[in-house]
Design an enzyme around this catalytic site. Sequence first.
Site, PDB file in Angstrom:
ATOM      1  N   ASP A  44       0.831  -1.205   0.000  1.00 37.86           N
ATOM      2  CA  ASP A  44       0.000   0.000   0.000  1.00 37.86           C
ATOM      3  C   ASP A  44       0.865   1.254   0.000  1.00 37.86           C
ATOM      4  O   ASP A  44       0.359   2.367  -0.144  1.00 37.86           O
ATOM      5  CB  ASP A  44      -0.988   0.001   1.167  1.00 37.86           C
ATOM      6  CG  ASP A  44      -0.328  -0.098   2.528  1.00 37.86           C
ATOM      7  OD1 ASP A  44       0.916  -0.004   2.611  1.00 37.86           O
ATOM      8  OD2 ASP A  44      -1.054  -0.281   3.526  1.00 37.86           O
ATOM      9  N   SER A  45       2.185   1.061   0.088  1.00 40.36           N
ATOM     10  CA  SER A  45       3.127   2.167  -0.105  1.00 40.36           C
ATOM     11  C   SER A  45       3.025   2.753  -1.501  1.00 40.36           C
ATOM     12  O   SER A  45       3.570   3.823  -1.768  1.00 40.36           O
ATOM     13  CB  SER A  45       4.552   1.689   0.161  1.00 40.36           C
ATOM     14  OG  SER A  45       4.828   0.482  -0.529  1.00 40.36           O
ATOM     15  N   ASP A  83      -0.820  -6.153  -0.759  1.00 40.13           N
ATOM     16  CA  ASP A  83      -1.433  -5.625   0.463  1.00 40.13           C
ATOM     17  C   ASP A  83      -2.953  -5.522   0.356  1.00 40.13           C
ATOM     18  O   ASP A  83      -3.481  -5.021  -0.652  1.00 40.13           O
ATOM     19  CB  ASP A  83      -0.894  -4.217   0.753  1.00 40.13           C
ATOM     20  CG  ASP A  83       0.309  -4.235   1.670  1.00 40.13           C
ATOM     21  OD1 ASP A  83       0.662  -5.312   2.180  1.00 40.13           O
ATOM     22  OD2 ASP A  83       0.894  -3.155   1.880  1.00 40.13           O
ATOM     23  N   LYS A 111      -1.445  -9.736   2.169  1.00 43.28           N
ATOM     24  CA  LYS A 111      -0.854  -9.262   3.415  1.00 43.28           C
ATOM     25  C   LYS A 111      -1.787  -8.285   4.097  1.00 43.28           C
ATOM     26  O   LYS A 111      -2.450  -7.476   3.431  1.00 43.28           O
ATOM     27  CB  LYS A 111       0.502  -8.583   3.143  1.00 43.28           C
ATOM     28  CG  LYS A 111       1.198  -8.041   4.400  1.00 43.28           C
ATOM     29  CD  LYS A 111       2.617  -7.591   4.107  1.00 43.28           C
ATOM     30  CE  LYS A 111       2.685  -6.236   3.460  1.00 43.28           C
ATOM     31  NZ  LYS A 111       2.261  -5.146   4.377  1.00 43.28           N
ATOM     32  N   GLU A 113      -2.227  -5.939   8.074  1.00 43.47           N
ATOM     33  CA  GLU A 113      -1.573  -5.466   9.296  1.00 43.47           C
ATOM     34  C   GLU A 113      -2.333  -5.904  10.547  1.00 43.47           C
ATOM     35  O   GLU A 113      -3.564  -5.997  10.549  1.00 43.47           O
ATOM     36  CB  GLU A 113      -1.504  -3.936   9.287  1.00 43.47           C
ATOM     37  CG  GLU A 113      -0.589  -3.358   8.230  1.00 43.47           C
ATOM     38  CD  GLU A 113      -0.542  -1.839   8.291  1.00 43.47           C
ATOM     39  OE1 GLU A 113       0.221  -1.253   7.503  1.00 43.47           O
ATOM     40  OE2 GLU A 113      -1.259  -1.232   9.116  1.00 43.47           O
ATOM     41  N   GLU A 175       8.321  -4.666  11.073  1.00 41.67           N
ATOM     42  CA  GLU A 175       8.738  -3.323  10.669  1.00 41.67           C
ATOM     43  C   GLU A 175       9.087  -2.448  11.864  1.00 41.67           C
ATOM     44  O   GLU A 175       8.296  -2.301  12.798  1.00 41.67           O
ATOM     45  CB  GLU A 175       7.646  -2.638   9.837  1.00 41.67           C
ATOM     46  CG  GLU A 175       8.074  -1.263   9.332  1.00 41.67           C
ATOM     47  CD  GLU A 175       7.164  -0.682   8.274  1.00 41.67           C
ATOM     48  OE1 GLU A 175       7.475   0.410   7.770  1.00 41.67           O
ATOM     49  OE2 GLU A 175       6.127  -1.308   7.948  1.00 41.67           O
TER      50      GLU A 175
END
Length: 271
Positions: A44-45, A83, A111, A113, A175
């Site tokens: 998502d970066s 993501d 992925k 979070e 991270e």
Amino acid sequence: MSSRAAEFSNMKKRGEKFVVLTAYDAPTARLEVEAGVDIVMVGDSVGTNVLGYASEREVTLDDMAHHIAAVRRGAASVYIIGDLPYATYETEAQALESAARLARAGADCVKFEGARPQIVAALKREGYDVCCHIGLESQHQQGKRRQGRTAEAAAALLADALALDAAGMDFIVLELIPRELAAEITKRLRAPTIGIGAGAACDAQVLVVHDLAALGTRDFKHNRRYVELGAALRDAVAAYARDVREGRFPAEENGFSMESAELAAFEKTIA
């Protein structure tokens, strides 16, 4: 665990490191695979590095599917982790629907979070490869700060990692956590760990390609700039702009002319 995810689990067992790097488009993905990257992460970066969003929270499923598909076209056989965007995995049903969208676009693994073992279990039941992500969670935390700095916080992150591992995850991104904590998590988990700002003991490392190549305006302690591509591109564009304004581009070799007979016929036609 899919056979492809099992390849990386076996590398962990043998003590072999593997390489993860972000990509968001076809040519970058192709170059990364040619250079030896093992896994391409479409994070998502993409929001802050490519799309001009203020934060990762603005990224949508449409955005992720679009860029995953582009990466897949550029690197047909590479293993892709994609993501799940913010607020697209709040329930098991929603997570499954979102994962299906990314899988159709070309993701091998999804992925998300946070410590949500029930979401891991639901996705695994339906056959998805799953990568978890703890420590700094850009979707859920204000400010990009180091995590797990106190004994209590570190113990909580270790417990989260163990719970996610028990639920069946295939990978976990660690991270911005202390190297000692990352080493302990890596030692205790069945699943491979992918570190970013988490020390050298992780089973793999990931960086954002724009950070590695210095295409952004910021640098980070966890990053290493391997090339100043941003400065080189700026210089190249400036040189191009000067050449256009001063009449040096395009030159003779940058174009072509009509054959003499065709030119004569054309001139006769318009006379």
